[in-house]
Design a protein around this motif. Structure first.
Motif, PDB file in Angstrom:
ATOM      1  N   HIS A 279      22.071  23.610  30.584  1.00 29.67           N
ATOM      2  CA  HIS A 279      22.686  23.241  29.291  1.00 29.67           C
ATOM      3  C   HIS A 279      23.966  22.430  29.516  1.00 29.67           C
ATOM      4  O   HIS A 279      24.969  22.608  28.816  1.00 29.67           O
TER       5      HIS A 279
ATOM      6  N   ARG B 121      29.325  20.958  20.732  1.00 33.45           N
ATOM      7  CA  ARG B 121      28.290  20.702  19.736  1.00 33.45           C
ATOM      8  C   ARG B 121      27.791  21.982  19.085  1.00 33.45           C
ATOM      9  O   ARG B 121      27.339  21.988  17.946  1.00 33.45           O
ATOM     10  N   GLY B 122      27.820  23.082  19.854  1.00 29.97           N
ATOM     11  CA  GLY B 122      27.397  24.367  19.312  1.00 29.97           C
ATOM     12  C   GLY B 122      25.914  24.643  19.409  1.00 29.97           C
ATOM     13  O   GLY B 122      25.424  25.595  18.809  1.00 29.97           O
ATOM     14  N   HIS B 123      25.166  23.862  20.203  1.00 26.94           N
ATOM     15  CA  HIS B 123      23.732  24.130  20.327  1.00 26.94           C
ATOM     16  C   HIS B 123      23.184  23.441  21.563  1.00 26.94           C
ATOM     17  O   HIS B 123      23.805  22.544  22.145  1.00 26.94           O
ATOM     18  N   SER B 124      21.983  23.858  21.987  1.00 22.08           N
ATOM     19  CA  SER B 124      21.255  23.237  23.086  1.00 22.08           C
ATOM     20  C   SER B 124      19.781  23.592  22.935  1.00 22.08           C
ATOM     21  O   SER B 124      19.401  24.421  22.100  1.00 22.08           O
TER      22      SER B 124
ATOM     23  N   ARG C 252      15.793  23.885  19.625  1.00 24.20           N
ATOM     24  CA  ARG C 252      17.249  23.854  19.586  1.00 24.20           C
ATOM     25  C   ARG C 252      17.769  25.175  19.027  1.00 24.20           C
ATOM     26  O   ARG C 252      17.302  25.642  17.984  1.00 24.20           O
ATOM     27  N   GLY C 253      18.723  25.769  19.728  1.00 31.62           N
ATOM     28  CA  GLY C 253      19.290  27.032  19.283  1.00 31.62           C
ATOM     29  C   GLY C 253      20.799  26.965  19.195  1.00 31.62           C
ATOM     30  O   GLY C 253      21.463  26.304  20.010  1.00 31.62           O
ATOM     31  N   SER C 254      21.375  27.629  18.209  1.00 32.24           N
ATOM     32  CA  SER C 254      22.822  27.624  18.008  1.00 32.24           C
ATOM     33  C   SER C 254      23.502  28.566  18.999  1.00 32.24           C
ATOM     34  O   SER C 254      22.931  29.572  19.429  1.00 32.24           O
ATOM     35  N   GLY C 255      24.753  28.219  19.334  1.00 35.02           N
ATOM     36  CA  GLY C 255      25.554  29.081  20.196  1.00 35.02           C
ATOM     37  C   GLY C 255      25.121  29.082  21.650  1.00 35.02           C
ATOM     38  O   GLY C 255      25.530  29.951  22.426  1.00 35.02           O
TER      39      GLY C 255
ATOM     40  N   ASP D 117      25.163  27.381  25.371  1.00 39.63           N
ATOM     41  CA  ASP D 117      25.876  26.411  26.198  1.00 39.63           C
ATOM     42  C   ASP D 117      25.736  26.808  27.672  1.00 39.63           C
ATOM     43  O   ASP D 117      24.823  27.555  28.036  1.00 39.63           O
TER      44      ASP D 117
ATOM     45  N   THR E 285      29.029  23.162  24.305  1.00 38.84           N
ATOM     46  CA  THR E 285      30.005  24.036  23.658  1.00 38.84           C
ATOM     47  C   THR E 285      30.641  23.323  22.469  1.00 38.84           C
ATOM     48  O   THR E 285      30.813  23.909  21.396  1.00 38.84           O
TER      49      THR E 285
END
Length: 664
Positions: A493, A455-458, A470-473, A475, A453
């Motif tokens: 995540h 970092r904004g990606h996983s 890797r994708g944004s948003g 968590d 959360t």
């Protein structure tokens, strides 16, 4: 004029000099005629080229001059400059004394060049041109030698006397400007050279004497700063005669010197580093003694509190690890003494009333009551609101061979040597992976912000490419494909630290100790008494026994696994709700599939010197953690009981979740 640099003349197009601006700001100790001089250093002069001066910007000069400013009455106007004798005059009170360099002979000696005036008007014009360029004293064509020769040839000439006054003021201006750049050895030598000329021509004038005193102090400060740096390299920080004392002496001589200021800050930093090293080794009394030394250096309002906070983080981490070791030791028949030793060490470094120390003391006092549990028992702990925590199963005491056999297919050296691990007491493990709903309760209760959360990606499964990207948003609230997931799904995540934060909160809520399982505990629970290649034995998985990568599994987009169990299908692509498949012999769900799970151990290559009692194998501050067990996307080799994998402390992806152990 280069951006940020000095002009060759101090006066701007409007006729206002830089020094005049400084003089307007405060009554500076630099002589008044210097601050109104129309000339500063000529970058093209022979002296500049010889000494290698790199002129600083207006801001540097202004700041350095202002640093020494204090209001005082305006300096009196210069008297008419008398024609000096051609022979060198003896030195007066001003000194120029940087020692130990033969190259200084040329800097500290100067003889007035001999000038023959055949045409006074031509000589006067040449002097004006030299003065305009800032060429003041080095050659027979420089302004001052020409003007002195003119005064000798035509004594009492008012025009020559006025020009000589301007030349003297320009010489002082060049000198003070070079002196302001005390960080540059070439600038210091240039300033000393000017001091030599001033001492030779006008040693008795107050402005000259003031400058000679200043250049001597700057030179001494420069030497002290270099000596301080040598003491720093030798490790002599704040002892008498050490780096700190030398830097402070330099600062007292010339407060504006940046070298001394940086040196004092470096001493503070070195002491702070030493304090943190002692804390990392467990010597917190020694750490605070070092920090007290650092605090006496500058009385900085930011660095010391920040260092103290870092030391307290190390203290808390060490106390937590000692507490875990003590609580695990209570599971061994002879572990009570070990637990007491860990408690004694905790009490030696903990602050009064430390919660972890109190908890371990209570556990030691209650060790005789552990017989209330029995193998195979299923139970939950009560939460403060009368709800229940995750369901747990009590695993029996026992032992097993941990790791892969030497002849096991797909085994790696990291899974060997195979070794015996014994658990003298049982322990409880959550029957299912921790779910999104359970993790949500923790996040909402505490305001904790998991790493993904922040970092904004996983890393998630990309249906279009069939790869993990890797994708944004994305968590902890997301599923394997990055879309929102239901509360009954295993939480993914998340990092190992996120899992430990949840365990700490659950411990606080229930009043008992929850933690990540050790690697040995996980493999023991995964095998559940089966010593084969896989948790179910050596062959193919029984039908619908686990959520695995099977040859009959198909994604919503029609993709199939390229490396899967042939003929196996569980009807899933991605994780299933926690507990969807049959439990193993210890009553635990999804140990061999669904999602892999974080454990407490740090990464070690192989099992040589691994703990034989099943404790977590940790290194304080390690950056690489272990996870175990197969997942919905694991190849057959990764579903083996001995398979192990490592990941960084900040790693999050769609394949790894966690479950917890509760200490009995």
């Amino acid at each position: 004029m280069a951006a940020g640099g000095l002009t060759r003349r101090a006066r701007s197009a409007s006729g206002v000099s830089i020094q005049c601006v400084i003089r307007t700001l405060c009554g500076c100790r630099a002589p008044a005629h210097v601050l109104s001089c129309p000339h500063v250093i000529d970058r093209q002069s022979p002296a500049f080229r010889e000494q290698g001066l790199r002129a600083g910007g207006f801001l540097i000069v202004a700041l350095v001059l202002l640093a020494g400013c204090k209001p005082q009455p305006a300096a009196p106007a210069l008297e008419r400059v008398p024609v000096p004798k051609q022979e060198r005059l003896p030195a007066q009170e001003g000194r120029v004394s940087i020692s130990g360099d033969d190259a200084l002979a040329g800097v500290l000696s100067w003889t007035l060049p001999e000038v023959h005036v055949d045409s006074p008007s031509k000589a006067r014009a040449a002097a004006r041109r030299a003065l305009a360029k800032g060429d003041l004293f080095e050659t027979a064509d420089s302004a001052i030698p020409l003007l002195l020769a003119l005064q000798k040839a035509q004594p009492g000439n008012e025009q020559d006397a006025h020009l000589l006054e301007k030349a003297q003021a320009a010489l002082l201006s060049q000198a003070w400007t070079a002196l302001a750049e005390d960080e540059d050895l070439a600038s210091l030598r240039y300033a000393q050279r000017h001091g030599t000329v001033l001492r030779t021509l006008w040693p008795a004038q107050p402005e000259v004497r003031e400058y000679l005193d200043a250049v001597d102090r700057v030179g001494q400060a420069f030497e002290l700063g270099m000596a301080g740096e040598r003491a720093m390299r030798a490790g002599n920080l704040d002892a008498p005669g050490g780096a700190l004392e030398l830097f402070r002496k330099a600062q007292a001589l010339w407060p504006a010197q940046a070298r001394a200021q940086r040196g004092i800050a470096a001493v503070e930093s070195a002491l702070i580093v030493g304090a943190q090293a002692k804390a990392a080794a467990g010597d917190f009394n020694g750490a605070y003694l070092e920090l007290a030394r650092a605090e006496r250096v500058r009385h900085d309002t930011q660095t010391i509190p920040a260092a103290r906070e870092r030391i307290e983080v190390l203290r808390a981490d060490r106390i937590r690890r000692l507490g875990d070791e003590g609580l695990m030791a209570l599971g061994d028949p002879g572990g009570l003494q070990v637990a007491r030793e860990r408690l004694a060490e905790m009490l030696s470094i903990a602050l009064p009333g430390d919660a972890a120390s109190v908890a371990l003391r209570q556990r030691i006092d209650l060790v005789g009551h552990y017989g209330l549990f029995r193998p195979g028992q299923v139970f939950t702990d009560e939460m403060p609101d009368a709800s229940r925590g995750p369901e747990l199963s009590v695993l029996p005491r026992g032992g097993f061979l941990m790791g892969a056999a030497a002849d096991e297919p797909d085994a790696s050296a990291d899974e060997q040597p195979r070794h015996r691990v014994d658990f003298e007491r049982g322990f409880a493990m959550t029957r299912r992976e921790i779910t999104i709903g359970q993790f949500r309760r923790f996040v909402e209760a505490t305001g904790y912000v998991p790493r993904a959360t922040q970092r904004g990606h996983s890393m998630a499964y990309d249906a279009r490419s069939g790869n993990f990207l890797r994708g944004s948003g994305i968590d902890w609230r997301s599923g394997y494909d990055g879309r929102p997931a239901a509360d009954g799904m295993p939480v993914i995540h998340v990092t190992a630290r996120d899992a430990e934060a949840y365990a700490a909160w659950l411990s606080e809520q229930t009043g008992v100790h929850y933690r990540l399982p050790s690697e040995a505990e996980f493999e023991y629970a995964l095998r559940a008494g089966v010593q084969g290649r896989y948790p179910w034995g050596n062959g193919a998985p029984p039908a619908e026994s686990e959520n695995l990568a099977g040859g009959r599994d198909v994604s919503p987009q029609g993709r199939r696994w390229s490396n899967a169990f042939p003929g196996y299908g569980d009807g899933r692509w991605g994780p299933a709700p926690a507990g969807s498949f049959a439990p193993n012999a210890f009553g635990l769900y999804d140990m061999a599939g669904n999602v892999s799970e974080w454990v407490a151990d740090c990464w070690h290559k192989g099992y040589r010197r691994a703990p034989a009692n099943g404790a977590a194998w940790v290194n304080p501050g390690c950056r690489t953690r272990m996870y175990r067990g197969g997942s919905w996307a694991s190849a057959p080799a990764q579903a083996r009981s001995a398979w192990r994998m490592s990941g960084g402390v900040d790693v999050t992806n769609a394949r790894v979740g966690f479950r917890l152990v509760r200490q009995l």
